[in-house]
Design an enzyme around this catalytic site. Sequence first.
Site, PDB file in Angstrom:
ATOM      1  N   HIS A  21       0.844  -1.207   0.000  1.00 12.05           N
ATOM      2  CA  HIS A  21       0.000   0.000   0.000  1.00 12.05           C
ATOM      3  C   HIS A  21       0.876   1.253   0.000  1.00 12.05           C
ATOM      4  O   HIS A  21       0.618   2.200   0.746  1.00 12.05           O
ATOM      5  CB  HIS A  21      -0.966  -0.005   1.183  1.00 12.05           C
ATOM      6  N   TYR A  24       3.380  -5.446   9.599  1.00 11.38           N
ATOM      7  CA  TYR A  24       3.281  -3.985   9.498  1.00 11.38           C
ATOM      8  C   TYR A  24       4.392  -3.360  10.352  1.00 11.38           C
ATOM      9  O   TYR A  24       4.984  -2.347   9.990  1.00 11.38           O
ATOM     10  CB  TYR A  24       1.919  -3.469   9.971  1.00 11.38           C
TER      11      TYR A  24
HETATM   12  C1  HEM Z   1      -1.148 -11.540   6.170  1.00 13.59           C
HETATM   13  C2  HEM Z   1      -1.811 -10.668   5.458  1.00 13.59           C
HETATM   14  C3  HEM Z   1      -1.298  -9.277   5.192  1.00 13.59           C
HETATM   15  C4  HEM Z   1      -0.022  -8.790   5.105  1.00 13.59           C
HETATM   16  C5  HEM Z   1       1.268  -9.552   5.257  1.00 13.59           C
HETATM   17  C6  HEM Z   1      -0.097  -7.386   4.839  1.00 13.59           C
HETATM   18  C7  HEM Z   1       0.988  -6.552   4.700  1.00 13.59           C
HETATM   19  C8  HEM Z   1       0.943  -5.168   4.715  1.00 13.59           C
HETATM   20  C9  HEM Z   1       2.070  -4.265   4.857  1.00 13.59           C
HETATM   21  C10 HEM Z   1       3.526  -4.670   4.966  1.00 13.59           C
HETATM   22  C11 HEM Z   1       1.602  -2.999   4.856  1.00 13.59           C
HETATM   23  C12 HEM Z   1       2.406  -1.701   5.022  1.00 13.59           C
HETATM   24  C13 HEM Z   1       2.472  -1.362   6.514  1.00 13.59           C
HETATM   25  C14 HEM Z   1       3.230  -0.070   6.840  1.00 13.59           C
HETATM   26  O1  HEM Z   1       4.407   0.081   6.480  1.00 13.59           O
HETATM   27  O2  HEM Z   1       2.650   0.812   7.517  1.00 13.59           O
HETATM   28  C15 HEM Z   1       0.171  -3.092   4.687  1.00 13.59           C
HETATM   29  C16 HEM Z   1      -0.668  -2.025   4.614  1.00 13.59           C
HETATM   30  C17 HEM Z   1      -2.017  -2.158   4.508  1.00 13.59           C
HETATM   31  N1  HEM Z   1      -2.770  -3.309   4.566  1.00 13.59           N
HETATM   32 FE1  HEM Z   1      -2.111  -5.179   4.703  1.00 13.59          FE
HETATM   33  N2  HEM Z   1      -1.418  -7.032   4.768  1.00 13.59           N
HETATM   34  C18 HEM Z   1      -2.169  -8.168   4.978  1.00 13.59           C
HETATM   35  C19 HEM Z   1      -3.520  -8.281   5.017  1.00 13.59           C
HETATM   36  C20 HEM Z   1      -4.359  -7.236   4.939  1.00 13.59           C
HETATM   37  C21 HEM Z   1      -5.797  -7.302   5.099  1.00 13.59           C
HETATM   38  C22 HEM Z   1      -6.584  -8.577   5.430  1.00 13.59           C
HETATM   39  C23 HEM Z   1      -6.252  -6.037   4.958  1.00 13.59           C
HETATM   40  C24 HEM Z   1      -7.643  -5.503   5.065  1.00 13.59           C
HETATM   41  C25 HEM Z   1      -8.532  -5.948   5.882  1.00 13.59           C
HETATM   42  C26 HEM Z   1      -5.116  -5.164   4.715  1.00 13.59           C
HETATM   43  C27 HEM Z   1      -5.183  -3.804   4.500  1.00 13.59           C
HETATM   44  C28 HEM Z   1      -4.093  -2.966   4.448  1.00 13.59           C
HETATM   45  C29 HEM Z   1      -4.189  -1.535   4.268  1.00 13.59           C
HETATM   46  C30 HEM Z   1      -5.462  -0.718   4.088  1.00 13.59           C
HETATM   47  C31 HEM Z   1      -2.894  -1.038   4.322  1.00 13.59           C
HETATM   48  C32 HEM Z   1      -2.476   0.415   4.178  1.00 13.59           C
HETATM   49  C33 HEM Z   1      -2.466   1.066   5.535  1.00 13.59           C
HETATM   50  C34 HEM Z   1      -1.819   2.428   5.420  1.00 13.59           C
HETATM   51  O3  HEM Z   1      -2.390   3.281   4.708  1.00 13.59           O
HETATM   52  O4  HEM Z   1      -0.766   2.615   6.020  1.00 13.59           O
HETATM   53  N3  HEM Z   1      -3.993  -5.924   4.712  1.00 13.59           N
HETATM   54  N4  HEM Z   1      -0.214  -4.424   4.604  1.00 13.59           N
END
Ligand code: HEM
Length: 367
Positions: free
Chosen positions: A78, A345
């Site tokens: 993201h 995260y």
């Molecule tokens: C094991 C499953 C998942 C992994 C490994 C993953 C991994 C990540 C990582 C590495 C980030 C960046 C975090 C940062 O640097 O702040 C991220 C952001 C995000 N993830 Fe996931 N994610 C997963 C599942 C999900 C699910 C299930 C959702 C929704 C329900 C989701 C929604 C988001 C959103 C909206 C962001 C952006 C948040 C922001 O604006 O900082 N992710 N994810």
Amino acid sequence: MAERNSHKSTTGPNIGPIPLNRRTLLGGAAVAALGAAGIGGFLFAEDRIGPWRLTARDIVDRLQDTAGGSFPGWRRNHAKGVAVAGYFDSNGNGAELSKASAFRSGRYRLAGRFSLAGGNPHVPDTPTAPRGLGLQLFLPDGEQWRMAMLNIPVFLDATAQDFYDRTLAFAEDPATGKPDPAVMKDYIASHPKTAAALAVIGQGAPAPTFATSTFFSLNAFRFTDGDGRTVPVRWRLEPENPPPATGPANGDNALFDGLVTDLRATPLRWRLMVVVGEAGVDPTDDATRMWPNDRRTVHVGTVVLDRIETESADNVRDVNFDPLVLPNGIEASDDPLLQARSAVYGESFRRRAGETKPVGAVVVKEA
Ligand code: HEM
């Protein structure tokens, strides 16, 4: 390390012989970055004594390797996003389900971030790229409720291991700049949960704009009321009187440009709907599975967004929307993705915290 900010994904929706309903979702490498790790016992430590076990570091490494370039300073998933702010008007209806202060009637300030999945902050907007919304609610007594939601009704992976494996299977092939359809097809064929989730997602076309999108918690949580009673829940944000879609804006930032226009025309409002699961019946440990449509749903308040800005140190650039930052009265369920997400995260945040910050990928000009 030199940044490769100019990299642009050329991935389009045409990913070969995947059934049409699946193809609608597979907007490119962005999808690959949708999920990751799992395991009844997700490993937080980095020790690898004995058999190989998946760690948060492995998952972030894989996200980086498949991002289509090197993007220090950015979120590892993201990466492309924009900062928003506003408030949550709690109507008091949630108090029956949870003692969380968020459900006491009142207005609570919030900060947020709209994003597109994928580790490339310069990826062109496509209608099918999964859209994210992170929110940080500031509650009484210094508590916070952070959430990160997506515009799809189910997730593609039940476990972190599946996320990790799928991230590779759906990654761009450097030779073509697109995911390899044969590899994806094989992966889907051998992962029935992912296949089923793709079929559900493929039933509806993505909303034309951020403002008209519904955002889902996907993972289940637990609400506890003042008497200690606990219920499983999921939630979603439904657009309330969304502005008419701004018409397909053009260009690489079409979705984000449309959001700026919409939000400047009028504050954008979403109803926060809490779906109450049936304990022991509705799966709380598998985000690939829907709950029945007839479950009780409670409108607990309204999210209003009235400010939009380029990401910076003054807003949410340096926030980690860790889904386990929860107020008293809301707890994690047994969904293994939640522990995995929190760890991953955190690892992504640690890496970017130590790197020089680029200017936000989506630049919002003064009104
Ligand atoms: C094991 C499953 C998942 C992994 C490994 C993953 C991994 C990540 C990582 C590495 C980030 C960046 C975090 C940062 O640097 O702040 C991220 C952001 C995000 N993830 Fe996931 N994610 C997963 C599942 C999900 C699910 C299930 C959702 C929704 C329900 C989701 C929604 C988001 C959103 C909206 C962001 C952006 C948040 C922001 O604006 O900082 N992710 N994810």
